[in-house]
Write a protein that holds these residues in place. Structure first.
Motif, PDB file in Angstrom:
ATOM      1  N   UNK A 231     110.741 111.264  64.060  1.00  0.00           N
ATOM      2  CA  UNK A 231     110.049 110.776  65.255  1.00  0.00           C
ATOM      3  C   UNK A 231     110.938 109.823  66.055  1.00  0.00           C
ATOM      4  N   UNK A 232     111.694 108.988  65.340  1.00  0.00           N
ATOM      5  CA  UNK A 232     112.586 108.041  66.031  1.00  0.00           C
ATOM      6  C   UNK A 232     113.704 108.782  66.763  1.00  0.00           C
TER       7      UNK A 232
ATOM      8  N   UNK B 286     124.143 106.497  57.435  1.00  0.00           N
ATOM      9  CA  UNK B 286     123.232 106.344  58.568  1.00  0.00           C
ATOM     10  C   UNK B 286     122.918 104.870  58.811  1.00  0.00           C
ATOM     11  N   UNK B 287     122.757 104.137  57.743  1.00  0.00           N
ATOM     12  CA  UNK B 287     122.469 102.706  57.878  1.00  0.00           C
ATOM     13  C   UNK B 287     123.646 101.971  58.528  1.00  0.00           C
ATOM     14  N   UNK B 288     124.857 102.216  58.021  1.00  0.00           N
ATOM     15  CA  UNK B 288     126.021 101.510  58.554  1.00  0.00           C
ATOM     16  C   UNK B 288     126.335 101.881  59.992  1.00  0.00           C
TER      17      UNK B 288
ATOM     18  N   UNK C  54     116.383 100.328  64.385  1.00  0.00           N
ATOM     19  CA  UNK C  54     115.283 101.005  63.675  1.00  0.00           C
ATOM     20  C   UNK C  54     115.834 102.133  62.803  1.00  0.00           C
ATOM     21  N   UNK C  55     116.801 102.873  63.311  1.00  0.00           N
ATOM     22  CA  UNK C  55     117.448 103.908  62.499  1.00  0.00           C
ATOM     23  C   UNK C  55     118.056 103.271  61.249  1.00  0.00           C
ATOM     24  N   UNK C  56     118.746 102.160  61.435  1.00  0.00           N
ATOM     25  CA  UNK C  56     119.389 101.479  60.307  1.00  0.00           C
ATOM     26  C   UNK C  56     118.351 100.980  59.305  1.00  0.00           C
ATOM     27  N   UNK C  57     117.233 100.453  59.812  1.00  0.00           N
ATOM     28  CA  UNK C  57     116.184  99.938  58.931  1.00  0.00           C
ATOM     29  C   UNK C  57     115.565 101.059  58.094  1.00  0.00           C
TER      30      UNK C  57
ATOM     31  N   UNK D  84     117.604 104.408  51.300  1.00  0.00           N
ATOM     32  CA  UNK D  84     118.587 104.128  50.261  1.00  0.00           C
ATOM     33  C   UNK D  84     117.926 103.401  49.090  1.00  0.00           C
ATOM     34  N   UNK D  85     117.045 102.443  49.390  1.00  0.00           N
ATOM     35  CA  UNK D  85     116.362 101.713  48.327  1.00  0.00           C
ATOM     36  C   UNK D  85     115.403 102.616  47.548  1.00  0.00           C
ATOM     37  N   UNK D  86     114.700 103.497  48.244  1.00  0.00           N
ATOM     38  CA  UNK D  86     113.790 104.422  47.563  1.00  0.00           C
ATOM     39  C   UNK D  86     114.555 105.364  46.631  1.00  0.00           C
ATOM     40  N   UNK D  87     115.725 105.842  47.076  1.00  0.00           N
ATOM     41  CA  UNK D  87     116.517 106.744  46.225  1.00  0.00           C
ATOM     42  C   UNK D  87     116.978 106.039  44.957  1.00  0.00           C
TER      43      UNK D  87
END
Length: 581
Positions: free
Chosen positions: A113-114, A58-60, A69-72, A78-81
């Motif tokens: 929401x996004x 999703x980020x890429x 915003x989707x990428x952010x 990813x960092x939380x996981x």
């Protein structure tokens, strides 16, 4: 006026729209897996890789398509996981785990929401407006022949692929090399390749290459023709390639010729010429209507509105199929079909009647002229296209079996001679010029004696493919016999033909062949003659053959022009660039 082809911006917006439409279902599926992962330690460990892949993909993709915003948010996920017990190397207390879970749950809500905003009319207008103002660094379009392929090679070990790049470019392909999956991803979005050669492992992960292919295939809605080239041949690397829809798998070190031939097979549909249909109908509107349906299906169509013009159109247009109106005032379709069938050159040409006639007896009677089908007007597009394609492709197959050399796929000796004769007859009428090249593989008997006949066959096939990929579709390329080839290069001088053949000679001598554990190279010699200096097929062949003999006598591995305008009338070696053994 037919609508213009979609622009790059329009294609990108279509991709963005599809991306947003897919997101709710993808997000819901991921949320479900996240909830399942919280039920037990075993479930958390099992589902963690899939959750990571979701956020990473999703980020890429979000960033590539301009959804910052989707990428952010995906980057945060990813960092939380990475901080969860399943991914971290240290222990967590219950409070820390609850905090992380709360943050991830909140993140899913923000993503939802996004997505909802992007799907709203206001959101779409706002986002597309900002995206349209962005300047895209598109690749300038390059003119490529129909035989040339655009190949993307994604591999982060450049020293491993230098030889492969050289071989692919020798065969006339346009090759673009990427060392990371992100730049490769962006390039595919901007300009679609004909084939992909992809490594499996990258710094981002053990199957990052094939995961990138999988994401792209989902995004663009079709499967990219792709082959894996990897240092790893383990089960899971191969499994990831299969799941990504890859068409082949090679392990390093690779024999460049093997991979090149695999790419050639993978992309061969690009080399198929469209079917050619001649429509004979005295009503221009009806002819235009049926022509349009066939053209929409990718066929080349020519119309004739008077039966008397059909014979000259047959010789000029060389159709794969004839579509004839049954009832015409000057000459009926049945009469025209009979006239055509009385000529040996067109005895096997498929003919289909088009008519409003519904009387089955009259239809059967009309087909005694030897036509393949009777279609009743009004005809649906699918019915017409299917009827034409089925019968024309059957003729294509029969023709190829009769006209092609079974080993190389080039024209056989008799077909080559016949086609050259017809081309020269037309050249007389038009006052055009052509050049003939006779090619012969040097020391071919030594290759067979030293490395075996299978190796010799490989050399012949490779030279045939080199000629086919590098020369134009309009040129006549034939295997004249054994290790000898003949080419008629249309509309060029002997000097230009010698330059083209010499380029091929230079590239061919750098191709590596393998037999057992041994590696060897081959060369060829060539002689050039020109039309109308030599006015017939036989005169052209003899002139080119004399030049070829001189090339052999002077040391082989060179191109010689038989310059009939030379004061002494002797064959002249092509200069510069000639290399002698």
């Amino acid at each position: 006026m037919s609508p213009s082809a979609p622009t790059l911006q329009q294609k990108l917006n279509q991709l963005r729209q599809r991306f947003i439409e897919q997101l709710p279902a993808r997000l819901q599926k991921t949320v479900t897996k996240w909830q399942q992962s919280r039920l037990s330690t075993e479930a958390e460990s099992r589902l963690a890789p899939e959750l990571h892949r979701f956020f990473h993909s999703l980020k890429g993709t979000g960033r590539s398509l301009g959804f910052e915003r989707i990428a952010m948010l995906a980057d945060q996920g990813e960092e939380l996981l990475k901080a969860t017990p399943a991914s971290a190397s240290h222990a967590f207390d219950d409070q820390a785990i609850n905090d992380i879970n709360s943050l991830i749950s909140e993140l899913f809500q923000q993503l939802s929401e996004e997505i909802e905003y992007l799907q709203s009319l206001h959101g779409q207008q706002s986002v597309l407006a900002s995206l349209n103002s962005v300047e895209f660094s598109s690749v300038a379009p390059q003119t490529r022949s129909k035989r040339q392929r655009l190949i993307y090679l994604c591999d982060d070990e450049p020293d491993q692929v230098d030889q492969l790049l050289h071989h692919l470019r020798c065969f006339g392909h346009e090759v673009v090399h990427f060392e990371d999956t992100e730049s490769f991803f962006n390039a595919v979005i901007t300009r679609r390749p004909d084939a992909v050669i992809m490594d499996v492992q990258f710094p981002q992960g053990n199957t990052a290459g094939t995961e990138t292919l999988t994401s792209l295939n989902k995004l663009i809605g079709e499967r990219l023709p792709s082959i894996v080239l990897s240092s790893y041949g383990d089960f899971y690397s191969r499994l990831s390639a299969v799941r990504a829809g890859c068409n082949g798998y090679f392990t390093k070190p690779i024999k460049p010729l093997d991979l090149m031939l695999a790419i050639d097979e993978l992309t061969s549909p690009l080399d198929e010429e469209p079917l050619r249909v001649l429509v004979v109908d005295d009503e221009p509107d009806a002819a235009s209507y049926h022509s349009l349906m066939l053209e929409e299906a990718g066929m080349i169509v020519q119309q004739v509105h008077h039966p008397a013009d059909a014979l000259s159109a047959l010789d000029r247009f060389s159709p794969d199929l004839l579509l004839i109106d049954m009832y015409m005032p000057v000459c009926s379709g049945e009469e025209l079909a009979t006239i055509i069938r009385q000529q040996s050159a067109h005895i096997g040409l498929p003919i289909i009647y088009l008519s409003s006639e519904t009387d089955s007896q009259k239809q059967l009677l009309a087909m005694t002229a030897g036509v393949e089908a009777f279609i009743t007007k009004p005809v649906t597009p699918d019915e017409l296209v299917s009827a034409v394609r089925l019968r024309a492709e059957r003729l294509h197959l029969l023709r190829s079996l009769m006209t092609q050399d079974s080993m190389t796929g080039l024209y056989n000796h008799s077909t080559t001679t016949d086609l050259i004769g017809k081309t020269l007859a037309q050249a007389y009428r038009e006052g055009s010029q052509h050049a003939m090249a006779m090619l012969d593989i040097d020391h071919f008997k030594t290759v067979n004696d030293t490395y075996g006949h299978l190796a010799g066959d490989q050399v012949i096939i490779t030279l045939a493919r080199l000629l086919k990929t590098r020369l134009r579709i309009s040129d006549i390329i034939g295997r004249y016999g054994g290790e000898e080839f003949v080419v008629l290069l249309k509309g060029v001088t002997a000097k230009r033909a010698a330059e083209l053949i010499d380029e091929l000679r230079h590239d061919f001598e750098q191709v590596d062949f393998h037999a057992g554990g041994e590696r060897f190279r081959c060369t060829f010699s060539a002689g050039i003659s020109s039309f109308p200096n030599q006015p017939s097929t036989e005169a052209l062949r003899l002139s080119a053959d004399q030049a070829l003999y001189l090339a052999k006598r002077q040391g082989r591995n060179q191109v010689v022009i038989n310059n009939e305008n030379d004061a002494k009338g002797k064959a002249q070696p092509k200069q510069p660039g000639v290399k002698k053994q």
